[in-house]
Scaffold this motif. Structure first.
Motif, PDB file in Angstrom:
ATOM      1  N   PHE A   1       0.785  -1.267  -0.020  1.00 26.93           N
ATOM      2  CA  PHE A   1       0.123  -0.006   0.022  1.00 26.93           C
ATOM      3  C   PHE A   1       0.671   1.382   0.011  1.00 26.93           C
ATOM      4  O   PHE A   1       1.863   1.243   0.778  1.00 26.93           O
ATOM      5  CB  PHE A   1      -0.807   0.046   1.388  1.00 26.93           C
TER       6      PHE A   1
ATOM      7  N   PRO B   1       1.741   5.126   0.663  1.00 24.78           N
ATOM      8  CA  PRO B   1       1.556   6.256   1.774  1.00 24.78           C
ATOM      9  C   PRO B   1       0.336   7.230   1.530  1.00 24.78           C
ATOM     10  O   PRO B   1      -0.242   7.629   2.496  1.00 24.78           O
ATOM     11  CB  PRO B   1       3.005   6.871   1.869  1.00 24.78           C
TER      12      PRO B   1
ATOM     13  N   SER C   1      -3.825   4.115   1.759  1.00 24.32           N
ATOM     14  CA  SER C   1      -3.644   3.186   2.689  1.00 24.32           C
ATOM     15  C   SER C   1      -4.994   1.988   2.531  1.00 24.32           C
ATOM     16  O   SER C   1      -4.830   0.841   2.992  1.00 24.32           O
ATOM     17  CB  SER C   1      -3.639   3.425   4.011  1.00 24.32           C
ATOM     18  N   ASP C   2      -5.879   2.272   1.566  1.00 22.49           N
ATOM     19  CA  ASP C   2      -7.032   1.519   1.483  1.00 22.49           C
ATOM     20  C   ASP C   2      -7.093   0.662  -0.132  1.00 22.49           C
ATOM     21  O   ASP C   2      -7.810  -0.125  -0.336  1.00 22.49           O
ATOM     22  CB  ASP C   2      -8.597   2.363   1.328  1.00 22.49           C
TER      23      ASP C   2
END
Length: 149
Positions: free
Chosen positions: A102, A104, A107-108
């Motif tokens: 993921f 920075p 994050s999803d």
């Protein structure tokens, strides 16, 4: 997926430790390798202009909250634009080692797949496309070695 899958990897991906491509089922790799212009060698250079940002449904997507994948150029595209095609390899790994990476900023949503894995087998899908100067130098070396290169 079964217990094994293939990851498509370029040298730049290996250096970064992350491939942007999702895994391929072992039975799908021959199809992808045969029909993808970048993998089968028919594309010799990266596109100079990226695809227009579109929604998967085929219409322009301007909704910033839409989960559709971005089709806008990223830093990697700008760096590769018009450059000769890279070397591509297929790495066979156990699916238990498949780990999304993921970024920075999101994050999803995964930005790729970790290459910090035990590789069961590596297969070269295509070698890098040489520049005109590299072709010339290779020809000179070939001539010096009597064509044994």
């Amino acid at each position: 997926m079964d217990e094994r899958c293939f990851l498509i990897v370029r040298p730049a991906d290996a250096a970064r430790g992350c491939s942007p491509e999702p895994a391929l089922h072992p039975e799908c790799l021959p199809y992808a390798a045969a029909h993808c212009p970048m993998l089968n060698g028919t594309a010799t250079h990266y596109r100079r202009s990226p695809l227009l940002a579109t929604h998967p449904a085929g219409r322009p997507c301007t909704d910033p909250s839409c989960p559709c994948p971005s089709r806008s150029p990223d830093g990697g595209h700008a760096a590769r634009s018009g450059s000769p095609a890279d070397r591509y390899e297929a790495w066979l790994i156990h699916t238990r080692n498949y780990r999304p990476v993921f970024g920075p900023d999101r994050s999803d949503m995964p930005s790729g797949v970790s290459l910090d894995v035990h590789v069961l087998r590596r297969r070269v899908l295509r070698t890098a496309q040489l520049t005109a100067e590299q072709e010339r130098l290779t020809g000179l070396v070939r001539g010096l070695l009597g064509g044994n290169l």
